[in-house]
Design a protein around this motif. Structure first.
Motif, PDB file in Angstrom:
ATOM      1  N   GLY A 103     134.848 -31.666 -10.478  1.00  0.00           N
ATOM      2  CA  GLY A 103     134.077 -30.412 -11.294  1.00  0.00           C
ATOM      3  C   GLY A 103     132.667 -30.696 -10.975  1.00  0.00           C
ATOM      4  N   LYS A 104     131.965 -31.903 -10.705  1.00  0.00           N
ATOM      5  CA  LYS A 104     130.786 -31.772 -10.059  1.00  0.00           C
ATOM      6  C   LYS A 104     130.324 -31.118  -8.906  1.00  0.00           C
ATOM      7  N   TYR A 105     131.406 -31.358  -7.915  1.00  0.00           N
ATOM      8  CA  TYR A 105     131.291 -30.544  -6.686  1.00  0.00           C
ATOM      9  C   TYR A 105     130.934 -29.034  -6.934  1.00  0.00           C
ATOM     10  N   PHE A 106     131.591 -28.322  -7.573  1.00  0.00           N
ATOM     11  CA  PHE A 106     131.459 -27.032  -8.051  1.00  0.00           C
ATOM     12  C   PHE A 106     130.450 -26.705  -8.674  1.00  0.00           C
ATOM     13  N   GLU A 107     129.957 -27.446  -9.688  1.00  0.00           N
ATOM     14  CA  GLU A 107     128.885 -27.466 -10.601  1.00  0.00           C
ATOM     15  C   GLU A 107     127.450 -27.596 -10.013  1.00  0.00           C
ATOM     16  N   THR A 108     127.532 -28.328  -8.843  1.00  0.00           N
ATOM     17  CA  THR A 108     126.375 -28.798  -8.347  1.00  0.00           C
ATOM     18  C   THR A 108     125.960 -27.947  -7.184  1.00  0.00           C
ATOM     19  N   GLY A 109     126.821 -27.000  -6.896  1.00  0.00           N
ATOM     20  CA  GLY A 109     126.537 -25.885  -5.620  1.00  0.00           C
ATOM     21  C   GLY A 109     126.859 -26.589  -4.244  1.00  0.00           C
ATOM     22  N   CYS A 110     127.836 -27.773  -4.426  1.00  0.00           N
ATOM     23  CA  CYS A 110     128.121 -28.128  -2.991  1.00  0.00           C
ATOM     24  C   CYS A 110     128.822 -27.115  -2.122  1.00  0.00           C
ATOM     25  N   THR A 111     129.382 -26.268  -2.609  1.00  0.00           N
ATOM     26  CA  THR A 111     130.310 -25.207  -1.824  1.00  0.00           C
ATOM     27  C   THR A 111     129.665 -24.407  -0.907  1.00  0.00           C
ATOM     28  N   GLU A 112     128.332 -24.246  -1.278  1.00  0.00           N
ATOM     29  CA  GLU A 112     127.697 -23.505  -0.452  1.00  0.00           C
ATOM     30  C   GLU A 112     126.094 -24.148   0.123  1.00  0.00           C
ATOM     31  N   ASP A 113     125.796 -25.303  -0.213  1.00  0.00           N
ATOM     32  CA  ASP A 113     124.778 -25.990   0.185  1.00  0.00           C
ATOM     33  C   ASP A 113     125.094 -27.128   0.600  1.00  0.00           C
ATOM     34  N   GLY A 114     124.927 -27.570   2.027  1.00  0.00           N
ATOM     35  CA  GLY A 114     125.341 -28.554   2.887  1.00  0.00           C
ATOM     36  C   GLY A 114     124.428 -29.763   2.426  1.00  0.00           C
ATOM     37  N   ASP A 115     123.224 -29.580   2.001  1.00  0.00           N
ATOM     38  CA  ASP A 115     122.392 -30.819   1.724  1.00  0.00           C
ATOM     39  C   ASP A 115     122.730 -31.422   0.257  1.00  0.00           C
ATOM     40  N   LYS A 116     123.013 -30.672  -0.612  1.00  0.00           N
ATOM     41  CA  LYS A 116     123.641 -30.894  -2.104  1.00  0.00           C
ATOM     42  C   LYS A 116     124.941 -31.579  -1.783  1.00  0.00           C
ATOM     43  N   ARG A 117     125.724 -31.029  -0.712  1.00  0.00           N
ATOM     44  CA  ARG A 117     127.177 -31.448  -0.608  1.00  0.00           C
ATOM     45  C   ARG A 117     126.937 -33.003  -0.039  1.00  0.00           C
ATOM     46  N   GLY A 118     126.131 -33.322   1.116  1.00  0.00           N
ATOM     47  CA  GLY A 118     125.791 -34.317   1.614  1.00  0.00           C
ATOM     48  C   GLY A 118     125.292 -35.655   0.596  1.00  0.00           C
ATOM     49  N   ARG A 119     124.454 -35.159  -0.375  1.00  0.00           N
ATOM     50  CA  ARG A 119     124.094 -36.044  -1.425  1.00  0.00           C
ATOM     51  C   ARG A 119     125.167 -36.458  -2.345  1.00  0.00           C
ATOM     52  N   PHE A 120     125.952 -35.526  -2.673  1.00  0.00           N
ATOM     53  CA  PHE A 120     127.383 -35.684  -3.511  1.00  0.00           C
ATOM     54  C   PHE A 120     128.125 -36.780  -2.668  1.00  0.00           C
ATOM     55  N   ILE A 121     128.421 -36.587  -1.496  1.00  0.00           N
ATOM     56  CA  ILE A 121     129.377 -37.542  -0.614  1.00  0.00           C
ATOM     57  C   ILE A 121     128.576 -39.024  -0.786  1.00  0.00           C
ATOM     58  N   ALA A 122     127.353 -38.823  -0.383  1.00  0.00           N
ATOM     59  CA  ALA A 122     126.671 -40.129  -0.374  1.00  0.00           C
ATOM     60  C   ALA A 122     126.608 -40.967  -1.717  1.00  0.00           C
ATOM     61  N   ASN A 123     126.339 -40.016  -2.708  1.00  0.00           N
ATOM     62  CA  ASN A 123     126.116 -40.828  -4.107  1.00  0.00           C
ATOM     63  C   ASN A 123     127.347 -41.018  -4.948  1.00  0.00           C
TER      64      ASN A 123
END
Length: 176
Positions: free
Chosen positions: A48-68
């Motif tokens: 749910g967080k992955y989609f809510e935070t825009g990780c599908t389009e933003d690689g920087d947000k996705r990187g922070r998601f994976i790291a955190n």
């Protein structure tokens, strides 16, 4: 209560307290049940967080998601689930008349991978770097699969080349 990873410095709390009562063989079985419950809980939450935070389009947000992520294996599972969603959205675009659907999905995956690679050029602690490197390995493999799908002109999720792949899905109706 929770569980510690045997590698790295990761602690995953249980969503509910684990009562250690009764015979040892009973509560050890309950421990395994709680491990699964905790990972299922965090995987669902992370998806749910992955989609809510825009990780599908933003690689920087996705990187922070994976790291955190609370649990590395949940973040990696979400990465695999969302990759399948990305590829199948490319097929859906093709079915809708977008001749570049599969190619565009492949290019999006490549950009997401490049963002993770850039993240490794920053100051990361060892456990975070390890999570990001695992994600890069998955992304590189996934990018290569997509390149092959594009090269072979695969245009449908029903094609053998896609059906023969091991894929991860979250089944909403079963909540797993």
């Amino acid at each position: 209560t929770g569980m510690n990873a045997c590698v790295g410095k990761e602690y995953v709390p249980f969503p509910e307290a684990l009562p250690l009562v009764g015979k040892v063989e009973v509560y050890l079985d309950r421990c395994i049940e709680w491990f699964r419950m905790a990972l299922r809980h965090f995987a669902k939450d992370d998806l749910g967080k992955y989609f809510e935070t825009g990780c599908t389009e933003d690689g920087d947000k996705r990187g922070r998601f994976i790291a955190n992520g609370q649990a590395a294996q949940c973040a990696l599972l979400v990465q695999l689930i969302t990759w399948v969603v990305l590829v199948e959205s490319g097929f859906k675009a093709m079915e809708g008349g977008d001749e570049m659907g599969v190619h565009d999905a492949w290019q999006r995956q490549d950009k997401l991978l490049l963002s993770l690679i850039k993240l490794t050029m920053t100051d990361l602690d060892k456990p975070t770097r390890q999570k990001v490197m695992c994600a890069i390995t998955l992304d590189a493999h996934n990018r290569d699969v997509q390149a092959r799908l594009h090269r072979d002109k695969v245009t449908s999720k029903d094609a053998f080349q896609w059906q023969s792949m091991l894929k991860c899905y979250w089944l909403e109706e079963e909540d797993e």
